[in-house]
Design a protein around this motif. Structure first.
Motif, PDB file in Angstrom:
ATOM      1  N   LEU A 182      12.162   2.245 -12.510  1.00 36.25           N
ATOM      2  CA  LEU A 182      12.163   2.388 -11.034  1.00 36.25           C
ATOM      3  C   LEU A 182      12.156   0.878 -10.472  1.00 36.25           C
ATOM      4  O   LEU A 182      11.425   0.143 -11.118  1.00 36.25           O
ATOM      5  N   ARG A 183      13.022   0.647  -9.518  1.00 35.59           N
ATOM      6  CA  ARG A 183      12.972  -0.782  -8.883  1.00 35.59           C
ATOM      7  C   ARG A 183      12.711  -0.400  -7.491  1.00 35.59           C
ATOM      8  O   ARG A 183      13.036   0.378  -6.823  1.00 35.59           O
ATOM      9  N   VAL A 184      11.644  -1.281  -6.828  1.00 36.95           N
ATOM     10  CA  VAL A 184      11.072  -1.296  -5.595  1.00 36.95           C
ATOM     11  C   VAL A 184      11.176  -2.566  -4.660  1.00 36.95           C
ATOM     12  O   VAL A 184      10.497  -3.584  -5.327  1.00 36.95           O
ATOM     13  N   VAL A 185      11.991  -2.691  -3.839  1.00 36.04           N
ATOM     14  CA  VAL A 185      11.994  -3.979  -3.196  1.00 36.04           C
ATOM     15  C   VAL A 185      11.089  -3.922  -1.827  1.00 36.04           C
ATOM     16  O   VAL A 185      11.453  -2.675  -0.940  1.00 36.04           O
ATOM     17  N   LEU A 186      10.190  -4.766  -1.473  1.00 32.18           N
ATOM     18  CA  LEU A 186       9.582  -4.725  -0.079  1.00 32.18           C
ATOM     19  C   LEU A 186       9.863  -6.009   0.545  1.00 32.18           C
ATOM     20  O   LEU A 186       9.877  -6.979  -0.232  1.00 32.18           O
ATOM     21  N   ASP A 208       1.045  -1.438   0.013  1.00 30.75           N
ATOM     22  CA  ASP A 208       0.190   0.191  -0.057  1.00 30.75           C
ATOM     23  C   ASP A 208       0.875   1.207  -0.044  1.00 30.75           C
ATOM     24  O   ASP A 208       0.553   2.049  -0.757  1.00 30.75           O
ATOM     25  N   GLN A 209       1.906   1.299   0.933  1.00 32.32           N
ATOM     26  CA  GLN A 209       2.835   2.518   0.785  1.00 32.32           C
ATOM     27  C   GLN A 209       3.320   2.547  -0.601  1.00 32.32           C
ATOM     28  O   GLN A 209       3.554   3.892  -0.999  1.00 32.32           O
ATOM     29  N   ALA A 210       4.004   1.478  -1.148  1.00 36.95           N
ATOM     30  CA  ALA A 210       4.451   1.623  -2.352  1.00 36.95           C
ATOM     31  C   ALA A 210       3.515   2.205  -3.337  1.00 36.95           C
ATOM     32  O   ALA A 210       3.960   3.161  -4.249  1.00 36.95           O
ATOM     33  N   VAL A 211       2.550   1.870  -3.394  1.00 39.42           N
ATOM     34  CA  VAL A 211       1.495   2.288  -4.530  1.00 39.42           C
ATOM     35  C   VAL A 211       1.060   3.697  -4.304  1.00 39.42           C
ATOM     36  O   VAL A 211       0.873   4.497  -5.271  1.00 39.42           O
ATOM     37  N   GLN A 212       1.006   4.089  -3.058  1.00 42.55           N
ATOM     38  CA  GLN A 212       0.823   5.647  -2.500  1.00 42.55           C
ATOM     39  C   GLN A 212       1.735   6.431  -3.116  1.00 42.55           C
ATOM     40  O   GLN A 212       1.622   7.706  -3.588  1.00 42.55           O
ATOM     41  N   LEU A 213       2.976   5.912  -3.135  1.00 41.42           N
ATOM     42  CA  LEU A 213       4.205   6.773  -3.507  1.00 41.42           C
ATOM     43  C   LEU A 213       4.500   6.697  -5.006  1.00 41.42           C
ATOM     44  O   LEU A 213       4.671   7.847  -5.576  1.00 41.42           O
ATOM     45  N   PHE A 214       4.337   5.255  -5.644  1.00 37.76           N
ATOM     46  CA  PHE A 214       4.782   5.468  -7.109  1.00 37.76           C
ATOM     47  C   PHE A 214       3.515   4.837  -8.040  1.00 37.76           C
ATOM     48  O   PHE A 214       3.723   4.494  -9.088  1.00 37.76           O
ATOM     49  N   GLY A 215       2.330   4.365  -7.492  1.00 37.36           N
ATOM     50  CA  GLY A 215       1.422   3.945  -8.293  1.00 37.36           C
ATOM     51  C   GLY A 215       1.502   2.218  -8.674  1.00 37.36           C
ATOM     52  O   GLY A 215       2.542   1.883  -7.757  1.00 37.36           O
ATOM     53  N   TYR A 256       8.777  -0.955 -12.203  1.00 34.66           N
ATOM     54  CA  TYR A 256       8.107   0.131 -12.914  1.00 34.66           C
ATOM     55  C   TYR A 256       8.961   0.614 -14.165  1.00 34.66           C
ATOM     56  O   TYR A 256      10.183   1.259 -14.206  1.00 34.66           O
ATOM     57  N   GLU A 257       8.351   0.286 -15.328  1.00 33.67           N
ATOM     58  CA  GLU A 257       9.082   0.384 -16.831  1.00 33.67           C
ATOM     59  C   GLU A 257       8.350   1.338 -17.452  1.00 33.67           C
ATOM     60  O   GLU A 257       9.040   1.687 -18.564  1.00 33.67           O
ATOM     61  N   SER A 258       7.245   1.797 -16.981  1.00 30.27           N
ATOM     62  CA  SER A 258       6.564   2.736 -17.742  1.00 30.27           C
ATOM     63  C   SER A 258       6.008   3.676 -16.706  1.00 30.27           C
ATOM     64  O   SER A 258       5.854   3.677 -15.499  1.00 30.27           O
ATOM     65  N   GLY A 259       5.473   4.914 -17.255  1.00 32.83           N
ATOM     66  CA  GLY A 259       4.973   5.976 -16.367  1.00 32.83           C
ATOM     67  C   GLY A 259       5.980   7.031 -15.819  1.00 32.83           C
ATOM     68  O   GLY A 259       7.283   6.872 -16.267  1.00 32.83           O
TER      69      GLY A 259
END
Length: 352
Positions: A227-231, A184-191, A219-222
């Motif tokens: 961007l790479r996000v690791v949780l 949820d936090q990642a989506v709030q930040l980056f979609g 994240y390859e578009s937008g």
């Protein structure tokens, strides 16, 4: 606009109900804990003498003055309890994860629209001090274009406890428990990511469900690509990793420690007071200055406040503010949690 106090009925008085919901919602002006449905009647009554204590949902829903039902049951009961409350014409808050799967989430969202009632998920960690501060860091633009983000929720709990969250029952395991917060936090930040790849494991002696996960969001578009996000979450991290690591083209941000509100609530403190939500561990910014020189900056923390979540729910019910976590966001979150579970089974990255 009515000025009467809204009354909440809390379903479940286990860890979540006792720790997060009862004290937090009771700290909101214009919102009161009116009833508790629990098998622990004596404890609930002793803790909240002003609330009615009832043994079942029928008794709770029969109370005419309950405006809001808060669902703090084991996860597999979220859907049927929320459904019954909505059908009875109540507004509803459901603890995370919203439901067991996206199909149940969509059904509740549709029902809330039909009934014209507020339905929200308790994503309280949008109101953590560290997350609010992280949003400020990103908004400042000091790190340049963001390229990598790492978010950890590491704990050291080597002993498996006899509680439903650690048993082989629907809705158990850290992926749906802590993943619901981190995703949820990642989506709030980056979609929404373009792909999600999840690895889960059962690492502790005697564990029955996943107690470790590592997720990679690509994240390859937008606007944030590439961007790479690791949780990451672990129950065997005696030496915890930083809470956040964020790298950009002009610098990095590092933050240790988790929000202090959970520990304060577990210790029996009530929200409010001068130091409530104050995180003493500040993060550190290292930014590019001139040439190869790097400047180090301590970034002050925002104050966290879970009370803001329930204040927003109150305002949404009264029609004077937006729902803090509307059903469409809750459905999208369950779709990503389902996608992660499928990814872990198949051992590959999947697109939403």
């Amino acid at each position: 606009m009515t000025t009467r106090t809204l009354r909440a009925g809390l379903v479940g008085y286990g860890f979540a109900g006792q720790t997060f919901h009862a004290p937090v919602l009771s700290a909101v002006p214009g919102l009161a804990l009116g009833a508790i449905m629990s098998s622990q009647a004596a404890k609930a009554q002793a803790d909240w003498p002003g609330a009615a204590v009832v043994p079942d949902m029928a008794g709770l829903l029969a109370l005419p003055d309950i405006d809001l039902v808060v669902v703090a049951t084991p996860n597999e009961m979220h859907f049927p309890v929320a459904k019954a409350a909505l059908e009875a014409g109540k507004h509803v808050v459901v603890d995370k994860p919203f439901t067991l799967n996206a199909a149940e989430a969509r059904a509740l969202a549709d029902l809330a629209r039909q009934q014209g009632r507020v339905l929200a998920v308790y994503q309280n960690r949008r109101f953590d001090a560290d997350f609010l501060t992280l949003r400020d860091v990103i908004a400042s633009g000091k790190l340049g274009r963001l390229v990598y983000f790492e978010s950890h929720f590491d704990r050291f709990r080597p002993e498996v406890k006899a509680r439903w969250r650690e048993q082989d029952v629907p809705g158990a395991g850290v992926w749906v428990d802590l993943g619901a917060h981190l995703v949820d936090q990642a989506v709030q930040l980056f979609g929404k990511p373009d792909t999600l790849q999840l690895d889960t494991a059962v690492l502790r002696d005697g564990a029955q469900v996943n107690d470790h996960f590592h997720a990679l969001l690509r994240y390859e578009s937008g606007p944030h690509a590439p961007l790479r996000v690791v949780l990451h979450a672990s129950t065997l991290a005696a030496h915890a990793a930083p809470r956040y690591i964020l790298h950009g083209t002009r610098g990095s941000y590092l933050k240790h420690g988790v929000d202090v509100q959970e520990d304060a609530l577990k210790a029996g403190e009530r929200p409010g007071g001068e130091n409530w939500g104050v995180d003493p561990l500040v993060g550190e910014l290292k930014v590019h200055a001139v040439g190869d020189w790097v400047q180090t900056i301590e970034w002050p923390n925002r104050r966290g406040n879970y009370v803001d979540y329930y204040a927003a729910v109150r305002d949404a019910i009264l029609g004077v503010g937006p729902n803090p976590v509307p059903p469409e966001q809750a459905v999208a979150m369950m779709e990503l949690l389902d996608l992660g579970t499928q990814s872990a089974k198949e051992g590959r990255a999947l697109a939403p």
